[in-house]
Every structure is written in structure tokens, then in C-alpha cells.
Design a protein around this motif. Structure first.
Motif, PDB file in Angstrom:
ATOM      1  N   HIS A  84       0.823  -1.226   0.000  1.00  0.00           N
ATOM      2  CA  HIS A  84       0.000   0.000   0.000  1.00  0.00           C
ATOM      3  C   HIS A  84       0.847   1.261   0.000  1.00  0.00           C
ATOM      4  N   ASP A  95       6.731   1.840   5.610  1.00  0.00           N
ATOM      5  CA  ASP A  95       5.496   1.080   5.827  1.00  0.00           C
ATOM      6  C   ASP A  95       4.628   1.132   4.566  1.00  0.00           C
ATOM      7  N   GLY A  96       4.465  -0.011   3.935  1.00  0.00           N
ATOM      8  CA  GLY A  96       3.617  -0.109   2.740  1.00  0.00           C
ATOM      9  C   GLY A  96       4.391   0.148   1.467  1.00  0.00           C
ATOM     10  N   GLU A 129      -5.015   0.782   3.150  1.00  0.00           N
ATOM     11  CA  GLU A 129      -4.596  -0.333   4.030  1.00  0.00           C
ATOM     12  C   GLU A 129      -4.648   0.143   5.472  1.00  0.00           C
ATOM     13  N   GLU A 130      -4.238   1.403   5.715  1.00  0.00           N
ATOM     14  CA  GLU A 130      -4.046   1.835   7.106  1.00  0.00           C
ATOM     15  C   GLU A 130      -5.354   1.918   7.900  1.00  0.00           C
ATOM     16  N   HIS A 191       7.192  -6.394   3.300  1.00  0.00           N
ATOM     17  CA  HIS A 191       6.887  -5.317   4.252  1.00  0.00           C
ATOM     18  C   HIS A 191       7.971  -5.246   5.319  1.00  0.00           C
ATOM     19  N   HIS A 358      -2.145  -6.643   7.451  1.00  0.00           N
ATOM     20  CA  HIS A 358      -1.686  -6.350   6.093  1.00  0.00           C
ATOM     21  C   HIS A 358      -2.754  -6.795   5.098  1.00  0.00           C
TER      22      HIS A 358
HETATM   23 MN    MN Z   1       1.604  -1.439   6.242  1.00  0.00          MN
END
Ligand code: MN
Ligand code: HGY
Ligand code: MN
Length: 413
Positions: A84, A95-96, A129-130, A191, A358
Motif C-alpha cells: 500500500h 510502511d507499505g 490499508e491503514e 513489508h 496487512h
Molecule cells: Mn503497512
């Protein structure tokens, strides 16, 4: 047949730093909330990078992006590599987006070496995603997997009352492809671990075997706004005191049920004025555990604690579970591809269950899926100081490449 294709570590790192400007913050973090202007900028950049490689980029009805490169046999469903591009309000550079850019690096490597895969390969950017701006998390991968209808996503509102649909249309990413209209042969997600284990054990690769169960709750505690000077203590209906009791209880439940975790992360105190006894508080609870039965016990204890604490303060409350993502196990055949890929490069590895949620947790319901973790410094994430090293990112991307190609070769037999 093992290939000798090598990803380009510098090119990957350059792209990570280049995209960090989309929502970059003064403290070196990223604020790239779902469907924000910053999200549009990084989406536009990503689309252009994929088109340069000759990929076709398609968008589905909830903004999921698919960059596809054909293979020898395009009747095979694509092998997807996804993650993401959205972040937390005070998120980090990795992150992502590391998963999306590592997939782009794999695609760049295949392209420059003119390597023809059996099956098509595809990079996926999963919208939201978050779940920070539009709860719940993993929303659009959930729509793709048939967990949520598209309308449920469209109706999500942020804390300012703006709908997911309004923002999706505003940034021009409401595609006309039906979510989940095409299948995957597999999905691999790279990730950062977002925890301390790999770094502590000096391992380069996390062979992720599953994701723990997660549940989100929203609670509103109601009392009565009153004057802080003129209202005697015994006559108060202090909603913030009720919320404090809940916060303490949630932490105690997490302590008691380790390795489970329990957190109050969002609180809105009204009217939030220094000389008004607060009459209403909104707060969220995040419970997680690898075992669903333990999660059931934690949930029961949460509800018992609220019922014991809040009415006793002459307060009322509403509590509702808004999200539940059951514990997931990944596909053994894909886990073996990851193990083989890490072994090929001589990277020390260890099996682990993901503490964080995830998109792979939802995609595992509709396609063989697995994840690859790389260490992050101090295990820190969802923090502007989130950091990792070029060589960690490169190791993850190399394992992603080799795992995808190994699985692709298994499809041709
Ligand atoms: Mn993530
Ligand atoms: O909440 C999670 O675990 C993910 O980072 N959205
Ligand atoms: Mn996250």
C-alpha cells in the motif's frame, strides 16, 4: 531452474527517497493519508513508472491499482506483488511503500533483462490499508476479497465527515473495473516487520507464516458538560473519567493476555475546554491475538470492564465492534518459495506471525498468499522515525524477485 537476476539496490533506494517527498514531514516522516492530495501524487508517480516499463495500469472501483506485465501464457492469472501507498498521519518512509517499490524494482529488473515469465506478473497498490482516515484497515483489499461490498467502502467517513467515495472521485481514482474481477495465481507482499524480532536476532528475512487476529471497537461515553468551578465533585458526570477507566482496563487486558495486545489509540474529548467537565468522549479499542479463542476472552473482558466501570460513574456508553479480521495462515507452497529464495542469497531467516495487519491477510482468502519481512530499526513503525537500511530493502526485494520467479516456474510444470 534458478535465475541469476539481481535487483538494483541503489535504484530501489533512490525510488524510496524520491517518493518520500509525497507527504514528507519536517521530522522526516510521511503524512500521506488515504485518498489525500499526497496519495494522488504518489499514485500518479507510480502509474507513470509502471507505464514506462510497458505495464498496463488498471484501476478498480475502490481505487486499487494493478500494473500488469504479460507472460508467455496470459491465460494464467497474474502473480501479484502488492502492498500500500497510504500512511498513518505520522507514518514513516517504508510502511507499505517498500512493498510497492520493491515490486516495481522486480518489474524493472525483469524489463531490463527482457526476462519472460510464464504467468503475467502484477504490482498492486491497495487503497486504504491503514484504516486511519477511513476505518477499518485493509478496506479495499477487503472489497477485492469479497469481505466488504464496494458501497460499504464508499460510505466510510473520516472524522471530518468526508466520505471515501467523495475523496476517491476527487483525486480521480474511481476506476470502472469491478473489485475482485480477476483472480491471482498468487500474491506476495514484502513489508518491514514493524517490530523488533528480526533486528534482535540479526536475521535478514522474516518468513511470515500468517497474521494475528484483529478486532476494532468504537466507544462513546456520555456524562454532562458542567462548570469545573461551580460543580461539586459528588455531582459530576465526567465522561473523561469514564474513558480513563476504560483505558486502564484495556491495558490490563493486554498485559494479561500476552502475546496478545490491547490499545486505545484514538480519543476525542468534548468539549475539550479546560474549565468544562467533559460531557462526552469518543475512543477506539484495538485488540489483537494470534488465537481467536483468546481474542473472544479479551473481548468479553473488555465489555465486562466497561459495564463495571462506566455506569458506576453515573455515565452512559455505547460500544460497538466495527471490524474483525480473523487470524490467517499463509500458503505453504509460497512460504517454501520465500525460504528457497532466502537460502539462494544466503540470508539468515526465521519464521514469524505478523503482529501488524496487512492486505495479504484478506487476499489469502481468495488466492495463495504469503509475506516477506525485513528488519526496521528498533522495530519502530507508525512513527516518523521509522527507518531501515538500503541493504535490508535490497535483500527483501531480491527475495521477492526470486520467490516470485520460483513460483512462476512451478506454474509451468
Ligand atoms: Mn503497512
Ligand atoms: O493496523 C495495522 O496493523 C496496519 O498497520 N494497518
Ligand atoms: Mn501501517
Amino acid at each position: 531452474m534458478l535465475t541469476n537476476l539481481q535487483i538494483n539496490s541503489q535504484r530501489l533506494w533512490d525510488s524510496l527517497l524520491e517518493t518520500a517527498r509525497f507527504g514528507g514531514t519536517e521530522k522526516g516522516g510521511i503524512r500521506r493519508l488515504t485518498l489525500s492530495d499526497e496519495d494522488k501524487l504518489v499514485r500518479d508517480w507510480f502509474k507513470a513508472q509502471c507505464e514506462v516499463l510497458g505495464c498496463t495500469v488498471s484501476i478498480d472501483e475502490v481505487g486499487n491499482m494493478f500494473a500488469t506485465r504479460g507472460g508467455r501464457d496470459n491465460s494464467l492469472p497474474p502473480i501479484a506483488m502488492g502492498s500500500h501507498l497510504d500512511t498513518q498521519p505520522t507514518g514513516g518512509k517504508f510502511d507499505g511503500i517498500l512493498g510497492v517499490l520493491a515490486a516495481l524494482e522486480v518489474m524493472r529488473t525483469l524489463h531490463e533483462r527482457d526476462y519472460e515469465t510464464n504467468a503475467p506478473v502484477e504490482i498492486v497498490n491497495w487503497t486504504n490499508e491503514e484504516g486511519s482516515r477511513f476505518p477499518p484497515a485493509m478496506l479495499a483489499s477487503g472489497v477485492f476479497a469479497g469481505i466488504f461490498p464496494p458501497q460499504y467502502a464508499y460510505d466510510r467517513v473520516d472524522r471530518d465527515g468526508i466520505t471515501f467515495l467523495a475523496e476517491l472521485e476527487r483525486i480521480g481514482y474511481r476506476g470502472n473495473m469491478k473489485a475482485g474481477d480477476h483472480k491471482f495465481s498468487a500474491m506476495f507482499e514484502l513489508h518491514i516487520e514493524q517490530g523488533p524480532i528480526l533486528e534482535d536476532e540479526e536475521k535478514k528475512i522474516g518468513v511470515v507464516t500468517g497474521v494475528q487476529g484483529m478486532r476494532w471497537y468504537e466507544i462513546t461515553v456520555r456524562g454532562q458538560d458542567a462548570h469545573t468551578g461551580a460543580t461539586p465533585m459528588y455531582l459530576r458526570k465526567n465522561a473523561l473519567l469514564g474513558a480513563a477507566r476504560i483505558i486502564e482496563a484495556v491495558d490490563a487486558i493486554g498485559q494479561k493476555h500476552q502475546p496478545g495486545v490491547a490499545t486505545v489509540g484514538l480519543i476525542e474529548n468534548k468539549p475539550n475546554s479546560r474549565n468544562v467537565v467533559p460531557g462526552e468522549v469518543f475512543l477506539t479499542v484495538d485488540l489483537r491475538h494470534p488465537d481467536e479463542n483468546a481474542l473472544d476472552i479479551m473481548e468479553t473482558e473488555l465489555r465486562t470492564a466497561i459495564e463495571a466501570a462506566v455506569p458506576a460513574l453515573t455515565l452512559t456508553y455505547e460500544e460497538r465492534k466495527i471490524w474483525s479480521s480473523p487470524a490467517v495462515k499463509f500458503a505453504p507452497e509460497l512460504i517454501e518459495c520465500v525460504r528457497g529464495a532466502a537460502t539462494k542469497s544466503g540470508f539468515p531467516m526465521r519464521d514469524m506471525v505478523s503482529g501488524a495487519g496487512h492486505d495479504a491477510a484478506y487476499i489469502a482468502r481468495v488466492a495463495p498468499t504469503t509475506m516477506i519481512f525485513v528488519p526496521c530499526e528498533g522495530g519502530l513503525s507508525h512513527n516518523e522515525a521509522e527507518s531501515t537500511k538500503p541493504e535490508e530493502c535490497a535483500a527483501g526485494a531480491q527475495v521477492l524477485l526470486d520467490a516470485v520467479l520460483a513460483y512462476d516456474q512451478s506454474l509451468s510444470k
